[in-house]
Design a protein around this motif. Structure first.
Motif, PDB file in Angstrom:
ATOM      1  N   ILE A  52       1.217  -1.490   0.022  1.00 56.80           N
ATOM      2  CA  ILE A  52      -0.150  -0.222   0.082  1.00 56.80           C
ATOM      3  C   ILE A  52       1.073   1.280  -0.172  1.00 56.80           C
ATOM      4  O   ILE A  52       0.747   1.913  -0.638  1.00 56.80           O
ATOM      5  CB  ILE A  52      -0.952  -0.293   0.823  1.00 56.80           C
ATOM      6  N   ALA A  53       2.301   1.584   0.623  1.00 57.04           N
ATOM      7  CA  ALA A  53       2.854   2.467   0.618  1.00 57.04           C
ATOM      8  C   ALA A  53       3.578   2.365  -0.642  1.00 57.04           C
ATOM      9  O   ALA A  53       4.063   3.628  -0.755  1.00 57.04           O
ATOM     10  CB  ALA A  53       3.820   2.473   2.005  1.00 57.04           C
ATOM     11  N   SER A  54       3.646   1.571  -1.363  1.00 57.39           N
ATOM     12  CA  SER A  54       4.391   1.582  -2.493  1.00 57.39           C
ATOM     13  C   SER A  54       3.210   2.776  -3.184  1.00 57.39           C
ATOM     14  O   SER A  54       3.856   3.016  -4.417  1.00 57.39           O
ATOM     15  CB  SER A  54       4.624   0.122  -3.049  1.00 57.39           C
ATOM     16  N   TYR A  55       2.169   2.826  -3.397  1.00 58.91           N
ATOM     17  CA  TYR A  55       0.924   3.503  -3.780  1.00 58.91           C
ATOM     18  C   TYR A  55       0.821   5.286  -4.005  1.00 58.91           C
ATOM     19  O   TYR A  55       0.855   5.664  -4.580  1.00 58.91           O
ATOM     20  CB  TYR A  55      -0.496   3.288  -4.257  1.00 58.91           C
ATOM     21  N   LEU A  56       1.709   5.275  -2.748  1.00 58.13           N
ATOM     22  CA  LEU A  56       1.621   6.659  -2.655  1.00 58.13           C
ATOM     23  C   LEU A  56       2.642   8.388  -3.546  1.00 58.13           C
ATOM     24  O   LEU A  56       3.684   7.116  -3.952  1.00 58.13           O
ATOM     25  CB  LEU A  56       2.523   7.090  -0.872  1.00 58.13           C
ATOM     26  N   ASN A  57       2.567   8.903  -3.668  1.00 55.19           N
ATOM     27  CA  ASN A  57       3.278   9.338  -4.851  1.00 55.19           C
ATOM     28  C   ASN A  57       2.978   9.495  -5.641  1.00 55.19           C
ATOM     29  O   ASN A  57       3.548   9.774  -6.701  1.00 55.19           O
ATOM     30  CB  ASN A  57       4.455  10.173  -4.187  1.00 55.19           C
ATOM     31  N   SER A  58       2.118   8.087  -6.138  1.00 53.58           N
ATOM     32  CA  SER A  58       1.758   7.536  -7.573  1.00 53.58           C
ATOM     33  C   SER A  58       1.309   9.431  -8.595  1.00 53.58           C
ATOM     34  O   SER A  58       1.427   9.272  -9.788  1.00 53.58           O
ATOM     35  CB  SER A  58       0.836   6.910  -7.969  1.00 53.58           C
ATOM     36  N   ASN A  59       0.116   9.598  -7.906  1.00 52.34           N
ATOM     37  CA  ASN A  59       0.115  11.430  -8.239  1.00 52.34           C
ATOM     38  C   ASN A  59      -1.060  10.861  -9.586  1.00 52.34           C
ATOM     39  O   ASN A  59      -0.554  11.503 -10.760  1.00 52.34           O
ATOM     40  CB  ASN A  59       0.608  12.489  -8.567  1.00 52.34           C
ATOM     41  N   LEU A  60      -1.904   9.671  -9.430  1.00 53.59           N
ATOM     42  CA  LEU A  60      -2.542   9.537 -11.226  1.00 53.59           C
ATOM     43  C   LEU A  60      -2.926  11.296 -11.206  1.00 53.59           C
ATOM     44  O   LEU A  60      -3.426  11.125 -12.685  1.00 53.59           O
ATOM     45  CB  LEU A  60      -3.751   8.275 -11.058  1.00 53.59           C
ATOM     46  N   HIS A  61      -3.586  11.429 -10.415  1.00 55.84           N
ATOM     47  CA  HIS A  61      -4.331  12.643 -11.151  1.00 55.84           C
ATOM     48  C   HIS A  61      -3.937  14.110 -11.509  1.00 55.84           C
ATOM     49  O   HIS A  61      -4.523  14.921 -11.761  1.00 55.84           O
ATOM     50  CB  HIS A  61      -6.033  13.368  -9.607  1.00 55.84           C
ATOM     51  N   LEU A  62      -2.431  13.869 -11.195  1.00 57.26           N
ATOM     52  CA  LEU A  62      -1.534  14.994 -11.926  1.00 57.26           C
ATOM     53  C   LEU A  62      -1.189  14.377 -13.167  1.00 57.26           C
ATOM     54  O   LEU A  62      -0.293  15.305 -13.830  1.00 57.26           O
ATOM     55  CB  LEU A  62      -1.379  15.554 -10.808  1.00 57.26           C
ATOM     56  N   LYS A  63      -0.992  12.774 -13.461  1.00 61.36           N
ATOM     57  CA  LYS A  63      -0.134  12.427 -14.502  1.00 61.36           C
ATOM     58  C   LYS A  63      -0.797  12.860 -16.490  1.00 61.36           C
ATOM     59  O   LYS A  63      -2.177  12.381 -16.292  1.00 61.36           O
ATOM     60  CB  LYS A  63      -0.228  11.649 -14.602  1.00 61.36           C
ATOM     61  N   LYS A  64      -0.134  13.483 -16.408  1.00 61.86           N
ATOM     62  CA  LYS A  64      -0.303  13.784 -18.299  1.00 61.86           C
ATOM     63  C   LYS A  64      -0.874  12.795 -18.749  1.00 61.86           C
ATOM     64  O   LYS A  64      -0.992  11.291 -19.181  1.00 61.86           O
ATOM     65  CB  LYS A  64       0.957  14.591 -18.894  1.00 61.86           C
ATOM     66  N   ASN A  65      -1.917  13.141 -20.017  1.00 60.12           N
ATOM     67  CA  ASN A  65      -2.852  11.878 -20.283  1.00 60.12           C
ATOM     68  C   ASN A  65      -3.180  10.785 -19.083  1.00 60.12           C
ATOM     69  O   ASN A  65      -3.918  10.195 -20.776  1.00 60.12           O
ATOM     70  CB  ASN A  65      -1.978  11.564 -21.229  1.00 60.12           C
ATOM     71  N   HIS A  66      -3.642  11.123 -18.125  1.00 65.89           N
ATOM     72  CA  HIS A  66      -4.034   9.925 -17.507  1.00 65.89           C
ATOM     73  C   HIS A  66      -5.586  10.283 -17.448  1.00 65.89           C
ATOM     74  O   HIS A  66      -6.132  11.574 -17.261  1.00 65.89           O
ATOM     75  CB  HIS A  66      -3.580   9.773 -16.184  1.00 65.89           C
ATOM     76  N   PRO A  67      -6.771   9.474 -17.709  1.00 66.04           N
ATOM     77  CA  PRO A  67      -8.367  10.060 -17.382  1.00 66.04           C
ATOM     78  C   PRO A  67      -8.850  10.464 -16.188  1.00 66.04           C
ATOM     79  O   PRO A  67      -9.468  11.235 -16.484  1.00 66.04           O
ATOM     80  CB  PRO A  67      -8.964   8.579 -18.273  1.00 66.04           C
TER      81      PRO A  67
END
Ligand code: DAH
Length: 443
Positions: A52-67
């Motif tokens: 779970i900790a490995s998902y931290l800082n993924s920031n998918l909501h800020l990732k270019k082109n990400h849905p």
């Protein structure tokens, strides 16, 4: 470390050991956990895993082109259209630290000490005082306290949950607050008030606010509540029309949240069914009083980005949000934000289903076995190729009275075909880990 006859990767071992630390009386407790580069003292509430900790800082909501980022931008742009004296009304916070205190996540929001949402089985606790935020509403009070009136909070939230195509332990939310003073709520109507005469904005703590009236909080006037409710509903209907088109059908459903009253859920009629989009309501005055702006009335809402993105772009499986496959992201590239995009599966690889049956130890029954702990361990070992874990069968032996559970684990890789051999190996690892961690006997 010799007793685990497994070929596990380091992170998998860590997961097993952290689970073992929690379940085995012989194992000695961890003393510190590192989360986001900071050390925290562990205690009997610690249940955050390295996975779970490995998902931290993924920031998918800020990732270019990400849905998820596309939907975020469309929502933010919509709220930027609200102006006051030429300036945007809402400010946007999309980079708040997901490590929060139980005060932020629960107490500040009037969530009672015995409320189910605090359960260890539902949250990722770092220790008794800290956790990974379970909703973006966790930041509401601190931002109000800093003097903000109108703001959006956007980020990743963490919840222990079942495993299927629409649930993932990390997802993303947009939460918002809009608060208004009397002068802005009732321009040119100086005789109208936000508060009932008994409520004294100078001494707000002396008033006992109640929610027994379904229409409003006892401190508020009906006029103020209705004006705020109308704004809230208009703003949110405008948002779903911006996202789904002007002909989208909607309905309001009465709801309950500890931090708002009255409260509603907004549903839209999409692909022949009603789909819940968000929760909202009039912020409980106690929250505003504790955070400072005791002479305002506020609305708030919160929504999940995954569900919207999956519906808008027809993304069939939530795990695709975490895919690094260029076949996924390129479909969302260089598109006009409002362009209609329909995700086309790159290809779909076959599933593999293996069953896992075991006898529970005498001190556990079918009702007390912690499903979420079990799911977590399965996900910790199997990783993202675990598509679904379903309870297939439960059974009590007529003579021994022992309880037995049978789960089906569905495996599927999103980017290639898994061989049965490979799946069997992982399944075997899961069996051993489950037997060790929960003291069950594999059948
Ligand atoms: N925090 C709620 C959840 O995660 C959603 C929500 C409901 C947020 C009502 C709000 C609100 O701000 O007013 O389910």
């Amino acid at each position: 470390m010799t007793w685990l006859p497994l070929k596990l990767k380091t992170y998998q071992l860590k997961t097993v050991y952290s689970l073992l630390n929690r379940y085995s009386t012989a194992a000695k407790a961890l003393t510190t956990v590192n989360v986001n580069g900071k050390a925290f003292e562990a205690d009997d509430y610690t249940n955050i895993t390295p996975k779970i900790a490995s998902y931290l800082n993924s920031n998918l909501h800020l990732k270019k082109n990400h849905p998820l980022s596309l939907v975020r931008q469309r929502i933010v742009n919509y709220f930027y259209t609200f102006r006051y004296a030429g300036n945007p009304e809402f400010s946007v916070y999309d980079n708040l630290n997901p490590v929060v205190s139980t005060k932020q996540n629960f107490d500040d929001l009037l969530i009672s000490l015995d409320h189910v949402s605090r359960a260890k089985s539902d949250c990722y606790y770092i220790n008794r005082g800290m956790l990974l935020r379970a909703h973006m509403t966790a930041h509401q009070s601190e931002l109000l306290r800093s003097g903000l009136n109108n703001f959006l909070m956007i980020g990743d939230v963490y919840r222990r949950d079942e495993i299927d195509s629409t649930h993932f332990p990390v997802f993303h939310q947009v939460d918002a607050v809009r608060s208004l003073h009397k002068e802005r709520l009732f321009p040119n109507q100086p005789d109208l008030e936000i508060f009932e005469p008994q409520y004294d904005t100078k001494n707000p703590f002396t008033f006992k606010n109640t929610i027994s009236d379904p229409m409003k909080q006892s401190c508020h006037t009906l006029e103020a509540t209705k004006v705020m409710e109308t704004q809230l509903k208009n703003h949110l209907i405008g948002m779903v029309k911006t996202l789904f088109g002007k002909d989208i059908k909607h309905r309001w459903v009465d709801a309950y949240f500890p931090f708002t009253h009255p409260s509603w859920e907004l549903e839209i009629f999409y692909e022949n069914k009603w789909m819940e989009v968000l929760g909202c309501g009039i912020v409980r005055n106690e929250i505003l009083v504790n955070a400072g702006p005791s002479n305002t009335i506020a609305y708030a809402f919160g929504l999940g980005l995954e569900r919207l993105a999956m519906a808008l772009y027809k993304i069939p499986d939530i795990r695709l949000m975490w895919s690094n496959d260029s076949g996924f992201l390129t479909q969302f590239e260089n598109k006009d934000l409002d362009a209609k995009i329909t995700y086309k599966p790159v290809s779909s690889y076959p599933q593999c289903t293996n069953d896992l049956s075991f006898w529970l130890p005498e001190n556990l029954s079918i009702d007390t076995f912690m499903n979420n702990d079990f799911y977590e361990l399965v996900r910790g070992i199997g990783g993202d190729i675990v598509e679904q874990v379903k309870l297939k069968d439960k059974f009590v032996h007529p003579k021994t009275k022992k309880h037995s559970l049978c789960y089906s684990i569905v495996y599927r890789h999103l980017e290639r075909t898994l061989t049965q051999e490979e799946v069997n190996r992982i399944h075997k690892d899961i069996e051993v880990a489950v037997a060790t961690a929960f003291n069950v006997v594999i059948r």
